[in-house]
Scaffold this motif. Structure first.
Motif, mmCIF file in Angstrom:
data_model
loop_
_atom_site.group_PDB
_atom_site.id
_atom_site.type_symbol
_atom_site.label_atom_id
_atom_site.label_comp_id
_atom_site.label_asym_id
_atom_site.label_seq_id
_atom_site.Cartn_x
_atom_site.Cartn_y
_atom_site.Cartn_z
ATOM 1 N N ARG A 247 -4.836 3.869 6.892
ATOM 2 C CA ARG A 247 -4.756 5.304 7.207
ATOM 3 C C ARG A 247 -3.910 5.575 8.440
ATOM 4 O O ARG A 247 -3.320 6.637 8.572
ATOM 5 N N GLY B 299 -14.909 4.925 -3.662
ATOM 6 C CA GLY B 299 -15.138 4.001 -2.558
ATOM 7 C C GLY B 299 -16.608 3.937 -2.202
ATOM 8 O O GLY B 299 -17.017 3.189 -1.328
ATOM 9 N N HIS C 79 0.833 -1.199 0.000
ATOM 10 C CA HIS C 79 0.000 0.000 0.000
ATOM 11 C C HIS C 79 0.875 1.260 0.000
ATOM 12 O O HIS C 79 0.654 2.193 -0.770
ATOM 13 N N THR D 210 -6.285 -1.570 -5.850
ATOM 14 C CA THR D 210 -6.266 -0.711 -7.019
ATOM 15 C C THR D 210 -5.556 0.588 -6.664
ATOM 16 O O THR D 210 -5.591 1.034 -5.521
ATOM 17 N N GLY E 148 -9.516 0.012 5.722
ATOM 18 C CA GLY E 148 -9.312 1.423 5.416
ATOM 19 C C GLY E 148 -8.700 2.169 6.584
ATOM 20 O O GLY E 148 -7.780 2.983 6.411
ATOM 21 N N SER F 67 -8.694 10.068 -8.051
ATOM 22 C CA SER F 67 -9.439 9.496 -6.934
ATOM 23 C C SER F 67 -10.179 8.228 -7.368
ATOM 24 O O SER F 67 -10.780 8.178 -8.448
ATOM 25 N N LEU F 68 -10.149 7.220 -6.512
ATOM 26 C CA LEU F 68 -10.844 5.959 -6.776
ATOM 27 C C LEU F 68 -12.168 5.946 -6.004
ATOM 28 O O LEU F 68 -12.193 6.293 -4.823
ATOM 29 N N LEU G 151 -6.904 1.871 -3.126
ATOM 30 C CA LEU G 151 -8.097 1.295 -2.514
ATOM 31 C C LEU G 151 -7.886 -0.207 -2.385
ATOM 32 O O LEU G 151 -7.537 -0.867 -3.366
ATOM 33 N N LEU H 259 -18.132 -2.831 -0.387
ATOM 34 C CA LEU H 259 -17.687 -1.496 0.000
ATOM 35 C C LEU H 259 -18.380 -0.943 1.250
ATOM 36 O O LEU H 259 -18.129 0.213 1.621
ATOM 37 N N ASN I 34 -3.446 7.520 -4.770
ATOM 38 C CA ASN I 34 -4.774 6.996 -4.451
ATOM 39 C C ASN I 34 -4.729 5.478 -4.512
ATOM 40 O O ASN I 34 -4.401 4.913 -5.560
ATOM 41 N N ILE J 180 -9.756 -3.688 -1.412
ATOM 42 C CA ILE J 180 -11.021 -4.380 -1.170
ATOM 43 C C ILE J 180 -10.649 -5.727 -0.565
ATOM 44 O O ILE J 180 -10.130 -6.606 -1.246
#
Length: 187
Positions: free
Chosen positions: A135, A94, A65, A86, A131, A91-92, A76, A122, A74, A78
């Protein structure tokens, strides 16, 4: 056109060797970025666990990541039995509604992907948990010079036979390799 792609799918096996690890490194992701259109997407998969990342899985995911994030900005993830990752310069989405609308507007019919499935992917608690993890936590980036994922994948495999190894982190591996710890003390 012009050697630029909308999508690059990295369909490689686990980074369980130095050679396979190459496809999960900062340097490789930079090469991908050079070949993508400005709004293109890079996607890859990595074995995980449906409900919980072990410390090694977490460190490996954070390493990938971080490398992707530093190149694309950016990312994401899953989560699932196999995590789908991805990355893009843009921006992807979400928000499941965005993807549901795209599915509808393009008239895509699939036996595997449906509107409820997209919403589930999601909005489930695992998606939120992953997520939050990416972060708030970091790990060293996976690079050609420092192949963290290769070592963590090897440790994940070994921990199937020696469960005590699940407590080891990448830092422990580095200490072992530098002779600052012994296998007996580590396990």
């Amino acid at each position: 056109t012009e050697g630029r792609y909308d999508l690059i799918l990295i369909g490689m096996p686990e980074p369980s060797s130095g050679q396979a690890n190459r496809f999960f490194t900062l340097e490789f992701f930079k090469l991908c970025r050079e070949r993508l259109k400005p709004d293109g997407i890079v996607a890859l998969k990595i074995q995980a666990a449906e409900n919980r990342w072990t410390p090694q899985m977490m460190e490996r995911a954070l390493s990938i990541h971080g490398a992707l994030l530093s190149v694309f900005g950016n990312v994401l993830i899953i989560p699932g039995d196999t995590d789908v990752v991805t990355a893009s310069l843009v921006s992807l989405p979400g928000d499941p509604q965005v993807l549901v609308e795209r599915l509808r507007s393009r008239g895509i019919r699939s036996r595997l992907i449906s509107e409820p499935f997209i919403r589930y992917l999601l909005t489930n608690d695992r998606f939120s948990e992953v997520g939050e993890t990416v972060r708030t936590r970091t790990a060293p980036l996976n690079t050609d010079r420092r192949p963290i994922c290769y070592q963590l994948t090897s440790l994940l495999w070994l921990s199937k036979f020696y469960p005590a190894l699940t407590a080891l982190s990448f830092g422990d591996i580095e200490s072992l390799m530098k002779g600052k710890r012994t296998w007996i003390a580590a396990a």
